[in-house]
Design a protein around this motif. Structure first.
Motif, PDB file in Angstrom:
ATOM      1  N   GLU A   2       0.868  -1.159  -0.183  1.00 52.72           N
ATOM      2  CA  GLU A   2      -0.077  -0.039   0.092  1.00 52.72           C
ATOM      3  C   GLU A   2       0.826   1.184   0.011  1.00 52.72           C
ATOM      4  OE1 GLU A   2      -3.251   0.653   2.577  1.00 52.72           O
ATOM      5  OE2 GLU A   2      -3.399  -1.405   3.027  1.00 52.72           O
ATOM      6  N   PHE A   3       0.213   2.207  -0.585  1.00 53.86           N
ATOM      7  CA  PHE A   3       0.842   3.703  -0.679  1.00 53.86           C
ATOM      8  C   PHE A   3       1.414   4.082   0.560  1.00 53.86           C
ATOM      9  CE2 PHE A   3       0.094   8.103  -0.436  1.00 53.86           C
ATOM     10  CZ  PHE A   3       1.031   8.839  -1.085  1.00 53.86           C
ATOM     11  N   LYS A   4       0.368   3.839   1.635  1.00 49.22           N
ATOM     12  CA  LYS A   4       0.334   4.374   2.947  1.00 49.22           C
ATOM     13  C   LYS A   4       1.738   3.917   3.665  1.00 49.22           C
ATOM     14  CE  LYS A   4      -4.329   5.148   4.337  1.00 49.22           C
ATOM     15  NZ  LYS A   4      -5.603   4.648   5.067  1.00 49.22           N
ATOM     16  N   ASN A   5       2.064   2.538   3.503  1.00 48.11           N
ATOM     17  CA  ASN A   5       2.860   1.896   4.238  1.00 48.11           C
ATOM     18  C   ASN A   5       4.284   2.147   3.713  1.00 48.11           C
ATOM     19  OD1 ASN A   5       0.702   0.708   5.619  1.00 48.11           O
ATOM     20  ND2 ASN A   5       0.594  -1.093   4.327  1.00 48.11           N
ATOM     21  N   LEU A   6       4.563   2.910   2.672  1.00 45.46           N
ATOM     22  CA  LEU A   6       5.726   2.998   2.143  1.00 45.46           C
ATOM     23  C   LEU A   6       6.460   4.222   2.829  1.00 45.46           C
ATOM     24  CD1 LEU A   6       5.082   2.349  -1.668  1.00 45.46           C
ATOM     25  CD2 LEU A   6       6.393   0.976  -0.290  1.00 45.46           C
ATOM     26  N   PRO A   7       7.683   4.087   3.303  1.00 50.87           N
ATOM     27  CA  PRO A   7       8.369   5.215   4.031  1.00 50.87           C
ATOM     28  C   PRO A   7       8.539   6.566   3.046  1.00 50.87           C
ATOM     29  CG  PRO A   7       9.984   3.479   3.566  1.00 50.87           C
ATOM     30  CD  PRO A   7       8.853   3.053   3.220  1.00 50.87           C
ATOM     31  N   LYS A   8       7.865   7.930   3.772  1.00 49.46           N
ATOM     32  CA  LYS A   8       8.226   9.045   2.992  1.00 49.46           C
ATOM     33  C   LYS A   8       9.206  10.251   3.828  1.00 49.46           C
ATOM     34  CE  LYS A   8       3.720   7.699   1.032  1.00 49.46           C
ATOM     35  NZ  LYS A   8       3.764   6.430   1.724  1.00 49.46           N
ATOM     36  N   VAL A   9       9.400  11.032   2.818  1.00 47.14           N
ATOM     37  CA  VAL A   9      10.002  11.939   3.485  1.00 47.14           C
ATOM     38  C   VAL A   9       9.516  13.440   3.049  1.00 47.14           C
ATOM     39  CG1 VAL A   9      11.879  12.115   1.645  1.00 47.14           C
ATOM     40  CG2 VAL A   9      12.521  13.352   3.696  1.00 47.14           C
ATOM     41  N   LEU A  10       9.387  14.346   4.076  1.00 45.62           N
ATOM     42  CA  LEU A  10       8.653  15.663   3.725  1.00 45.62           C
ATOM     43  C   LEU A  10       9.815  16.676   4.005  1.00 45.62           C
ATOM     44  CD1 LEU A  10       6.296  17.282   3.376  1.00 45.62           C
ATOM     45  CD2 LEU A  10       5.774  17.217   5.864  1.00 45.62           C
ATOM     46  N   GLY A  11       9.613  17.520   2.872  1.00 48.72           N
ATOM     47  CA  GLY A  11      10.573  18.762   2.972  1.00 48.72           C
ATOM     48  C   GLY A  11       9.700  19.897   3.131  1.00 48.72           C
ATOM     49  N   LEU A  12      10.440  21.102   3.896  1.00 45.42           N
ATOM     50  CA  LEU A  12       9.841  22.197   4.159  1.00 45.42           C
ATOM     51  C   LEU A  12      10.550  23.424   4.291  1.00 45.42           C
ATOM     52  CD1 LEU A  12       7.867  21.042   7.391  1.00 45.42           C
ATOM     53  CD2 LEU A  12       6.726  20.908   5.217  1.00 45.42           C
ATOM     54  N   ASP A  13      10.121  24.213   3.396  1.00 46.25           N
ATOM     55  CA  ASP A  13      10.767  25.666   3.279  1.00 46.25           C
ATOM     56  C   ASP A  13      10.000  26.638   4.096  1.00 46.25           C
ATOM     57  OD1 ASP A  13      12.714  27.498   2.290  1.00 46.25           O
ATOM     58  OD2 ASP A  13      11.022  28.164   1.084  1.00 46.25           O
ATOM     59  N   VAL A  14      10.223  26.929   5.095  1.00 39.01           N
ATOM     60  CA  VAL A  14       9.544  27.810   6.033  1.00 39.01           C
ATOM     61  C   VAL A  14       9.874  29.249   6.021  1.00 39.01           C
ATOM     62  CG1 VAL A  14       8.934  27.990   8.603  1.00 39.01           C
ATOM     63  CG2 VAL A  14       9.171  25.955   7.766  1.00 39.01           C
ATOM     64  N   SER A  15       8.839  29.959   5.759  1.00 36.35           N
ATOM     65  CA  SER A  15       8.664  31.423   6.062  1.00 36.35           C
ATOM     66  C   SER A  15       7.327  31.706   6.612  1.00 36.35           C
ATOM     67  CB  SER A  15       8.766  32.310   4.666  1.00 36.35           C
ATOM     68  OG  SER A  15       7.849  32.185   3.857  1.00 36.35           O
ATOM     69  N   THR A  16       7.319  33.117   7.102  1.00 36.81           N
ATOM     70  CA  THR A  16       6.133  33.372   7.907  1.00 36.81           C
ATOM     71  C   THR A  16       4.956  33.286   6.845  1.00 36.81           C
ATOM     72  OG1 THR A  16       6.606  35.715   7.611  1.00 36.81           O
ATOM     73  CG2 THR A  16       7.127  34.425   9.739  1.00 36.81           C
ATOM     74  N   LYS A  17       4.824  33.844   5.736  1.00 34.38           N
ATOM     75  CA  LYS A  17       3.854  33.846   4.843  1.00 34.38           C
ATOM     76  C   LYS A  17       3.619  32.689   4.067  1.00 34.38           C
ATOM     77  CE  LYS A  17       2.206  36.558   0.878  1.00 34.38           C
ATOM     78  NZ  LYS A  17       1.794  35.707  -0.156  1.00 34.38           N
ATOM     79  N   THR A  18       4.572  31.658   3.650  1.00 31.00           N
ATOM     80  CA  THR A  18       4.200  30.608   2.976  1.00 31.00           C
ATOM     81  C   THR A  18       5.275  29.546   3.154  1.00 31.00           C
ATOM     82  OG1 THR A  18       3.767  31.724   0.755  1.00 31.00           O
ATOM     83  CG2 THR A  18       4.146  29.574   0.437  1.00 31.00           C
ATOM     84  N   ILE A  19       4.711  28.184   3.297  1.00 38.62           N
ATOM     85  CA  ILE A  19       5.670  27.155   3.512  1.00 38.62           C
ATOM     86  C   ILE A  19       5.597  26.320   2.193  1.00 38.62           C
ATOM     87  CG2 ILE A  19       5.735  25.053   5.020  1.00 38.62           C
ATOM     88  CD1 ILE A  19       4.541  26.669   7.164  1.00 38.62           C
TER      89      ILE A  19
END
Length: 197
Positions: A2-19
């Motif tokens: 299943e798609f859910k069970n595959l490990p994933k990595v999330l990248g975030l570029d954080v600014s106060t207006k947009t992530i």
């Protein structure tokens, strides 16, 4: 599997207006989602801290939507602290800390950090070339003052031709596109720098 069970990595570029938000499959290195999150708090609080807290609450709701998808790693681009305005630096660091706590509270993960330079250098090693002084550096082949964000966007566009980008009425790229490509670079750069990919 299943798609859910595959490990994933999330990248975030954080600014106060947009992530900027980039979700990848960790095993096959495929991009699953490239988007941005720009919460608007209404009515807008007079107090900036309260506004940021409310934006973080909205971000937590977004994180809860992906909680069961198997995210095992979160990479955040380190905030650039080159501003001469110490108030701006302080605000960005404070907001970044709130986002880190949200990731920990919702996903139970301690985010990893990567500098903008390393994210770009390791995600796009072809951009490391000799500069006018003969030193191998990122964007070495480009003139001083080149639009680095646009160059990174071009690289991501080549790798991900199916992504639809948002444009202004004047047909210039919306700023959010660059937040998205920074999030993309932070995952690829971190994973390649650490030898995971």
């Amino acid at each position: 599997m299943e798609f859910k069970n595959l490990p994933k990595v999330l990248g975030l570029d954080v600014s106060t207006k947009t992530i900027g938000w980039a979700l990848f499959d960790m095993v096959d290195k495929q991009l699953l989602e490239l988007t941005h999150f720009s919460p608007v708090v209404k009515p807008k609080p007079e107090d900036k801290i309260e506004e940021h807290l409310k934006k973080v609450i909205a971000f937590e709701a977004k994180l809860k939507e992906v909680k069961g998808l198997g995210i095992v790693e979160v990479i955040i681009e380190e905030p650039l602290l080159t501003s001469n305005n110490l108030h701006t630096v302080g605000t960005l660091l404070r907001y970044n800390a709130m986002i880190v706590k949200s990731v920990y509270d919702v996903l139970g993960l301690i985010p990893k950090f990567v500098s903008t330079y390393n994210a770009r250098k390791y995600a796009f090693p072809q951009l490391v070339k000799e500069n006018a002084k003969g030193k191998r550096v990122l964007f070495g082949q480009y003139p001083k003052g080149c639009d680095k964000k646009k160059i990174i966007w071009e690289e991501v566009r080549k790798l991900e031709p199916s992504i639809e980008w948002a444009y202004t009425r004047n047909q210039t790229l919306k700023k959010e596109s660059f937040d998205m490509t920074d999030a993309y670079a932070c995952v690829k750069g971190y994973m390649q720098k650490e030898g995971i990919w």
